[in-house]
Design an enzyme around this catalytic site. Structure first.
Site, PDB file in Angstrom:
ATOM      1  N   GLU A   1       0.855  -1.197   0.000  1.00  0.00           N
ATOM      2  CA  GLU A   1       0.000   0.000   0.000  1.00  0.00           C
ATOM      3  C   GLU A   1       0.887   1.242   0.000  1.00  0.00           C
ATOM      4  OE1 GLU A   1      -2.936   0.181   3.135  1.00  0.00           O
ATOM      5  OE2 GLU A   1      -3.704   2.111   2.425  1.00  0.00           O
TER       6      GLU A   1
ATOM      7  N   ASN B   1      -6.781   1.690   2.710  1.00  0.00           N
ATOM      8  CA  ASN B   1      -7.500   2.962   2.831  1.00  0.00           C
ATOM      9  C   ASN B   1      -7.043   3.960   1.764  1.00  0.00           C
ATOM     10  OD1 ASN B   1      -8.700   1.811   5.040  1.00  0.00           O
ATOM     11  ND2 ASN B   1      -7.495   2.922   6.552  1.00  0.00           N
TER      12      ASN B   1
ATOM     13  N   TYR C   1      -6.966  -7.711  12.125  1.00  0.00           N
ATOM     14  CA  TYR C   1      -5.720  -7.372  12.813  1.00  0.00           C
ATOM     15  C   TYR C   1      -5.894  -7.703  14.278  1.00  0.00           C
ATOM     16  CZ  TYR C   1      -4.494  -4.849   8.599  1.00  0.00           C
ATOM     17  OH  TYR C   1      -4.203  -4.529   7.295  1.00  0.00           O
TER      18      TYR C   1
ATOM     19  N   GLU D   1      -6.331  -8.957   4.103  1.00  0.00           N
ATOM     20  CA  GLU D   1      -5.473  -8.240   5.058  1.00  0.00           C
ATOM     21  C   GLU D   1      -5.534  -9.022   6.360  1.00  0.00           C
ATOM     22  OE1 GLU D   1      -5.957  -4.011   5.714  1.00  0.00           O
ATOM     23  OE2 GLU D   1      -6.569  -3.709   3.626  1.00  0.00           O
TER      24      GLU D   1
ATOM     25  N   ASN E   1     -12.171  -1.062  -0.923  1.00  0.00           N
ATOM     26  CA  ASN E   1     -11.535  -1.512   0.311  1.00  0.00           C
ATOM     27  C   ASN E   1     -12.361  -1.083   1.519  1.00  0.00           C
ATOM     28  OD1 ASN E   1      -9.068  -2.304   1.991  1.00  0.00           O
ATOM     29  ND2 ASN E   1      -9.339  -0.171   2.613  1.00  0.00           N
ATOM     30  N   GLU E   2     -12.674  -2.020   2.391  1.00  0.00           N
ATOM     31  CA  GLU E   2     -13.321  -1.736   3.691  1.00  0.00           C
ATOM     32  C   GLU E   2     -14.411  -0.677   3.578  1.00  0.00           C
ATOM     33  OE1 GLU E   2     -10.299  -0.915   6.683  1.00  0.00           O
ATOM     34  OE2 GLU E   2      -9.576  -2.982   6.584  1.00  0.00           O
TER      35      GLU E   2
ATOM     36  N   GLN F   1       1.570  -5.785   5.845  1.00  0.00           N
ATOM     37  CA  GLN F   1       1.911  -5.532   4.464  1.00  0.00           C
ATOM     38  C   GLN F   1       3.319  -6.074   4.226  1.00  0.00           C
ATOM     39  OE1 GLN F   1       1.134  -1.383   3.535  1.00  0.00           O
ATOM     40  NE2 GLN F   1      -0.957  -1.513   4.340  1.00  0.00           N
TER      41      GLN F   1
HETATM   42  O1  AHR Z   1      -3.082  -2.258   6.356  1.00  0.00           O
HETATM   43  C1  AHR Z   1      -3.374  -1.049   6.999  1.00  0.00           C
HETATM   44  C2  AHR Z   1      -4.811  -0.603   6.814  1.00  0.00           C
HETATM   45  O2  AHR Z   1      -5.650  -1.437   7.532  1.00  0.00           O
HETATM   46  C3  AHR Z   1      -5.368  -0.653   5.420  1.00  0.00           C
HETATM   47  O3  AHR Z   1      -5.066   0.476   4.675  1.00  0.00           O
HETATM   48  C4  AHR Z   1      -6.833  -0.747   5.648  1.00  0.00           C
HETATM   49  O4  AHR Z   1      -7.505  -1.403   4.616  1.00  0.00           O
HETATM   50  C5  AHR Z   1      -6.951  -1.436   6.997  1.00  0.00           C
HETATM   51  O5  AHR Z   1      -7.796  -0.775   7.835  1.00  0.00           O
END
Ligand code: AHR
Length: 532
Positions: A52, A97, A270, A320, A197-198, A372
């Site tokens: 990213e 994002n 995450y 992710e 994305n999201e 990432q």
């Molecule tokens: O990977 C970091 C961020 O986490 C990404 O940009 C987003 O998609 C997620 O919230």
């Protein structure tokens, strides 16, 4: 008290009466392997990654113009080598994002004419000196399949169509000709595209509700597929599991609306250890598995009514996943040093747990992307003079280079523990995890070879385990690889590698249906052996 401890104590006193020695602090377990109990084929795309435009992932990471460590194109050669070691099958680009306000045409053509932009997702200046053509070139050199995400926030469906045309149409229309004019006569044939994305996240630029997202994604998909009929599309599933959100309402709606259109639903997760509770933290892969099962149920329901011709059902792309909690405050989430996590051994065990979870759900999880690749919550970390491999590099490397074939449904019989309800990373709370096995296991069968991946979550005790084959015999020695370190908080740094993969002495096997191995405390072990 551990569930098995009581019976263990009885065994211990009986053994002492008989004068036997049982090593104090050891536990026992069984893993039963049956090559007929198949879950599904392991898709190589579960060993994907993500680049990213964020912090130093691109600029100062993979691309470092002017650095002594970079070639004439600006690609950091030390990073390239480290990335190749991860055998990255597919790489998502350019966000995250970031993509929700990214206009891909800013990143093509002569570099000095590209417009610098305010980058609003992560508060940087985006120079656009790295864009589509540079990423495709990088991907070729790494040997990874590019996977692009289109802007469903501030972008239009027309812009999405034009990007597909630029990448995939050989010649004729304006954007195909523009690619040729930019020095790339052959189309790139980008097969994987995600529709935003999201988009369920209130933080997302251009955030939409599920109905509006589904409508926009369906129309974008129509134009993109008319341009390049063989592409595979990924819908943005829920990433918002915070207390007031309703992630499965979002997932149910978009799966219903897009069931005939998309090939994957993307999920993100995450985790972290904000309250420094090791046992809670290492059980977080089970939360991912719980979410996988729920979404699989929603997919199954929609597939009953879907009109997909002979296309397979919708699969899950965990596009992710990682550990992210230290670099997650106002200061560490912005600018050119954003999201720089420094990982330790317990983080590596969680990554091994995630990978095991993908294998155990190989029937439905067909893509996963560690987020990432470099510097930003990443396995590879650089500075101006070099790089080092973070702890999480090693389990990913072992899996990506060895775990292929058919995932097997194994029986694991070992001691367990319960967690509390706890927070993962920021803001999301889990349900209580009951009966978490100390051993987290996956097994895969590939061309006469079985690959067994085991995390021993027990912080203090080795677990002596019988590996039992239901039919046939183990033949030849087992190769043994271990990721471990002196302490769960051990980490790596520039010039210091404390946690890495160590090849242990082979496990001797005499054609038998049982071998015994002792998995050390806080370790990840991969065993590879032939069976007949
Ligand atoms: O990977 C970091 C961020 O986490 C990404 O940009 C987003 O998609 C997620 O919230």
């Amino acid at each position: 008290m551990d569930k098995k401890k009581l019976s263990g104590m009885r065994t211990l006193s009986a053994a002492l009466l008989m004068g036997l020695t049982i090593p104090l602090g050891a536990q026992n377990a069984r893993i039963k392997i049956d090559i007929d109990r198949k879950i599904g084929e392991v898709d190589k795309h579960i060993y994907g990654n993500f680049v990213e435009h964020l912090g130093r992932c691109v600029y100062g990471g993979i691309y470092d113009e002017g650095s002594k460590l970079a070639d004439e194109k600006g690609i950091r050669l030390d990073v390239l080598e480290a990335v190749k070691g991860l055998n990255v099958s597919i790489t998502r680009y350019p966000g995250g994002n970031f993509v929700s306000n990214y206009h891909w045409q800013d990143g093509i053509g002569p570099k000095d004419q590209r417009p610098p932009r305010m980058e609003l997702a992560w508060s940087r200046l985006e120079t656009n000196r790295f864009g589509t053509d540079e990423f495709v070139d990088f991907a070729k050199r790494v040997g990874t399949e590019p996977y692009f995400s289109v802007n469903m926030g501030t972008g239009t469906i027309e812009e999405a169509q034009q990007w597909v045309e630029y990448c995939n149409v050989k010649e004729g229309p304006y954007f195909a000709e523009l690619r040729k004019k930019n020095g790339h006569p052959e189309p790139y044939g980008i097969k994987y595209w995600s529709l935003g994305n999201e988009m369920d996240g209130f933080w997302q630029m251009g955030h939409l509700n599920a109905e509006d997202y589904a409508k926009k994604a369906r129309e974008a998909a129509k134009l993109m597929k008319l341009t390049s009929p063989d592409i595979k599309l990924v819908a943005a599933g829920s990433s918002n599991y915070r207390p007031n959100a309703d992630p499965n309402e979002w997932n149910a709606t978009i799966l219903h609306e897009l069931r005939d259109v998309v090939d994957y639903i993307a999920l993100h997760m995450y985790v972290g250890n904000p309250d420094n509770n090791y046992y809670n933290f290492v059980s977080t892969p089970l939360v991912l598995e719980e979410r996988t099962r729920v979404v699989k149920g929603l997919i199954d329901r929609e597939m009953e009514q879907a009109d997909r011709g002979n296309r397979p059902p919708i699969y899950i792309a965990w596009d992710e996943y990682n550990i992210w909690y230290r670099a997650r405050n106002e200061e560490t989430m912005a600018g050119t040093r954003a999201l720089e996590e420094h990982y330790n051994l317990e983080d590596a065990l969680v990554i091994a747990g995630f990978l095991n979870a993908f294998i155990r759900n190989a029937d439905v999880v067909k893509m996963a992307n560690m987020a990432q690749l470099v510097n930003v919550i990443a396995p590879v970390f650089t500075n101006e003079t070099g790089m080092f491999k973070q702890t999480i590099y090693y389990p990913l490397q072992l899996f990506a280079n060895n775990v292929h074939g058919t995932a097997l449904d194994v029986l694991v019989d070992c001691d367990t523990y319960d967690t509390d309800r706890f927070f993962i990373g920021l803001g999301e709370s889990t349900t209580q995890q009951k009966n978490v096995p100390y051993l987290d296991v996956s097994a895969t069968y590939n061309n006469g070879e079985v690959i067994i991946c085991v995390v021993n979550r027990n912080k203090d005790k080795a677990i002596t385990t019988d590996l039992i084959l239901q039919e046939g015999k183990f033949t030849g020695d087992f190769q043994v690889f271990e990721v471990n370190g002196p302490d769960i908080k051990s980490g790596n740094d520039f010039g210091k590698t404390t946690v890495e993969t160590v090849q242990k002495p082979a496990l001797k096997v005499k054609a038998a249906d049982k071998v015994t191995y002792s998995f050390p405390p806080h370790s990840f072990t991969m065993l590879k052996g032939k069976i007949q």
